[in-house]
Every structure is written in structure tokens, then in C-alpha cells.
Design a protein around this motif. Sequence first.
Motif, short mmCIF file in Angstrom:
data_model
loop_
_atom_site.label_atom_id
_atom_site.label_comp_id
_atom_site.label_asym_id
_atom_site.label_seq_id
_atom_site.Cartn_x
_atom_site.Cartn_y
_atom_site.Cartn_z
N MET A 1 0.85 -1.20 0.00
CA MET A 1 0.00 0.00 0.00
C MET A 1 0.88 1.24 0.00
N ALA A 2 0.61 2.17 -0.89
CA ALA A 2 1.32 3.45 -0.88
C ALA A 2 0.60 4.39 0.09
N MET A 3 1.35 4.94 1.03
CA MET A 3 0.74 5.82 2.02
C MET A 3 0.23 7.09 1.36
N GLU A 4 -0.98 7.49 1.72
CA GLU A 4 -1.59 8.70 1.21
C GLU A 4 -1.96 9.62 2.36
N LEU A 5 -2.26 10.87 2.04
CA LEU A 5 -2.61 11.84 3.08
C LEU A 5 -3.86 11.41 3.84
N ARG A 6 -4.78 10.73 3.16
CA ARG A 6 -5.99 10.30 3.85
C ARG A 6 -5.67 9.30 4.96
N HIS A 7 -4.59 8.52 4.79
CA HIS A 7 -4.22 7.59 5.84
C HIS A 7 -3.75 8.33 7.09
N LEU A 8 -3.07 9.47 6.89
CA LEU A 8 -2.67 10.29 8.04
C LEU A 8 -3.90 10.82 8.76
N ILE A 38 -6.27 1.21 8.92
CA ILE A 38 -5.27 1.36 9.98
C ILE A 38 -4.33 0.16 9.98
N LYS A 39 -4.88 -1.05 9.78
CA LYS A 39 -4.03 -2.23 9.72
C LYS A 39 -3.08 -2.18 8.53
N GLU A 44 2.33 -1.15 6.22
CA GLU A 44 3.20 -0.32 5.39
C GLU A 44 4.40 0.18 6.18
N LEU A 45 4.15 0.60 7.44
CA LEU A 45 5.22 1.14 8.27
C LEU A 45 6.07 0.05 8.92
N GLY A 46 5.48 -1.12 9.04
CA GLY A 46 6.19 -2.22 9.69
C GLY A 46 6.23 -2.08 11.19
N VAL A 47 5.28 -1.33 11.78
CA VAL A 47 5.22 -1.14 13.23
C VAL A 47 3.77 -1.22 13.67
N GLN A 48 3.56 -1.45 14.96
CA GLN A 48 2.23 -1.43 15.54
C GLN A 48 1.98 -0.03 16.11
N LEU A 49 0.92 0.60 15.65
CA LEU A 49 0.61 1.96 16.08
C LEU A 49 -0.34 1.99 17.27
N PHE A 50 -1.18 0.96 17.40
CA PHE A 50 -2.18 0.93 18.47
C PHE A 50 -2.18 -0.44 19.15
N ARG A 52 -4.91 -2.78 20.73
CA ARG A 52 -6.36 -2.92 20.72
C ARG A 52 -6.82 -3.34 22.10
N ARG A 53 -7.74 -2.59 22.67
CA ARG A 53 -8.32 -2.89 23.98
C ARG A 53 -9.80 -3.17 23.83
N ALA A 54 -10.40 -3.68 24.89
CA ALA A 54 -11.83 -4.01 24.84
C ALA A 54 -12.68 -2.76 24.64
N ARG A 55 -12.23 -1.62 25.20
CA ARG A 55 -13.04 -0.40 25.12
C ARG A 55 -12.45 0.64 24.17
N GLY A 56 -11.58 0.23 23.31
CA GLY A 56 -11.00 1.18 22.37
C GLY A 56 -9.59 0.80 21.98
N VAL A 57 -8.80 1.81 21.66
CA VAL A 57 -7.41 1.59 21.27
C VAL A 57 -6.51 2.52 22.08
N GLU A 58 -5.26 2.10 22.22
CA GLU A 58 -4.27 2.91 22.94
C GLU A 58 -3.01 2.96 22.09
N MET A 59 -2.46 4.16 21.91
CA MET A 59 -1.28 4.30 21.06
C MET A 59 -0.06 3.65 21.69
N THR A 60 0.76 3.09 20.84
CA THR A 60 2.07 2.60 21.25
C THR A 60 3.05 3.79 21.24
N ASP A 61 4.27 3.55 21.69
CA ASP A 61 5.29 4.61 21.62
C ASP A 61 5.52 5.02 20.17
N ALA A 62 5.53 4.03 19.27
CA ALA A 62 5.69 4.33 17.84
C ALA A 62 4.51 5.16 17.33
N GLY A 63 3.32 4.84 17.83
CA GLY A 63 2.13 5.58 17.43
C GLY A 63 2.18 7.03 17.87
N ARG A 64 2.67 7.26 19.10
CA ARG A 64 2.77 8.64 19.59
C ARG A 64 3.78 9.44 18.76
#
Length: 311
Positions: A1-8, A38-39, A44-50, A52-64
Motif C-alpha cells: 500500500m502506498a501511504m496517502e494523506l488520507r491515511h494520516l 489502519i491495519k 506499510e510502516l512495519g510497526v504497531q501503532l495501536f 487494541r483494547r476491549a473499550r477502544g485503542v491505545e497508542m504505542t510509543d511508535a504511534g505517539r
Amino acid sequence: MAMELRHLRYFIAVAEEGHITRAAERLGMQQPPLSQQIKLLERELGVQLFHRRARGVEMTDAGRAFLEDARATLAQLARISETTRRVARGEQGRLCIGVTSTGPFHPLVPRAIRAFRDACPNVALAVEECLSNELIERLRGEQIDAAFIRISLPDPAGLIVHCLGEEPMVVALPGNHDLARDRPDTSVSLASLAAETFILYGPPGTGMHDATIAACHAAGFNPQVGNLGSATQLSPRITSTLSLVAAGLGISCVPASLQRMRIDGVVYRALSGEIVPKVLLNLAARRGDASVVVQRFVDIARRTQKDVLRS
């Protein structure tokens, strides 16, 4: 996948909401496609950004870290887009305007420049002063973008000239001249000045020089042009012209708006009779100039002309 502005934008919405469903509602899309995007971004980045929790998502250090850069990228894009739109509207860029030394005393010139500055504060504006014939050369040589000139152009090849009007000329007299002792509202005829020594502003081909010579001829005489040594007394600047008048070396015909310039030893008198020299005020620009900034300035100057005429 080529990253696009909409993905940001997708990523930022999920990060700020902390919940994919709420982020999908904010973006006006369904939750499953957003989750899939998001997956794909993480792949594409080769990292986990979030996480996944039962009540939502939480950013990883890479995500922040990615969030900070994603926001900066979109902010930079917004600035670039706004700059592009301002340039397209003629509100940003560069503009160099030429004026004669008498131009700033005409009320239209400073008002037009001020109106342009108010309308387009992001345009880098420069003003250069030259004689009208020099301004034409600089305009044709693309050294300036537009010019307020005091001459007509019988052959305006490559240029478009907008007539902003004309104004009568008055006579500038030394303070000790006999006519200077009359009441300030006293006018004199040009023919009565036939015996005077004239100080001419600019060489032949400039507006005030040619207007003065033509008016004197129409009044029935050839003006006596003063000499300094072997040099004909032609003054390259209006300030030096009036300084020579103040020194008692002669008289000079100048635009009526020059009466705003108060110089010790110089007295102005209106000219009366059928022969009153007049001088033009024109705005010249290159024909076909694609610059939106230049066109914006020309439009503002012409609107200002109408305002000045109404005032």
C-alpha cells in the motif's frame, strides 16, 4: 500500500478519539473499512501503532511519535495550500513599482500603494524612483513590474498604459520674485513669463519637460533655459529643481500637487489663461504579464482613481 494523506487523517482521528467506531463516525465512514485502513498503514510502516483494547485503542510509543509527525505534515500541507491560493488570488508574491519623483505627491499614488498593501499584506513590495523614460526602459527590461509615469506613449509596444488622469501645472517662483509678493491666490499667465529663465525637470521625452516646452510654444515663445557653465540647466530630480528655484536661478513649471512640498524660498502661483500646461499620470505594465499580483495592483490603482475623482 502506498501511504496517502488520507491515511494520516484516518490515523489522527483514531488517535484523538481513542476508539475506531467514534473515529469512523467523525470521518463519515464505516468502522470496518477504517479498521482495515489502519491495519494496512501499520503493515506499510512495519510497526504497531495501536494496542487494541476491549473499550477502544491505545497508542504505542511508535504511534505517539507518528502522531506528532502526521500532525506536522498535515499542518505543513495546509500552509502550502493556503500559500498557493493566496498567490493565485494575487495576495502573495513580490511586486516592484516604479514612480517618478513627482508621483508620490499626487494623492492617487500613495493611496493606491496603501490600498494594495492593506489588501495584500503578504506581498513583498518595493518602490523605485526614476524619470519616466527610465521607468519605461526598466519595465520593458522586466526590472520592475508596473510604473506610475508622467508621459504618454505614442508607441507603447509590449506595454499597456492606463490613463489615471492629468493635472494642471503651477509655476514655482523664487521667494524674492516680484510675482511672489502678490497674494497667494493670485494667478499669472504663462505668456507673462516669456522673459523668465526656466529650469526644466528631466531631459526631452519626459512628461514635465515636454509639457512645459509645448505650453510655452503654444503661448507664443521659446522658453529661455538657464545654463550652469556650459551645461543646460536640466534637473534630474524635482527636489533639485525646486532647490535651484529657491536659489534664485530661475522658475519652473511643476504639477499642482507639488505645492504640498514646502521649501524655504519657493513660492507657488497658479497659471491662468487659455494656455495652462498639464501633465499626465499614467500607470504602465507589461502587456500580457501573467502575474496575478501585477493585475491585482493595476485593478486596485484604477479603483483608487475613481475614489480620488469622487473625493
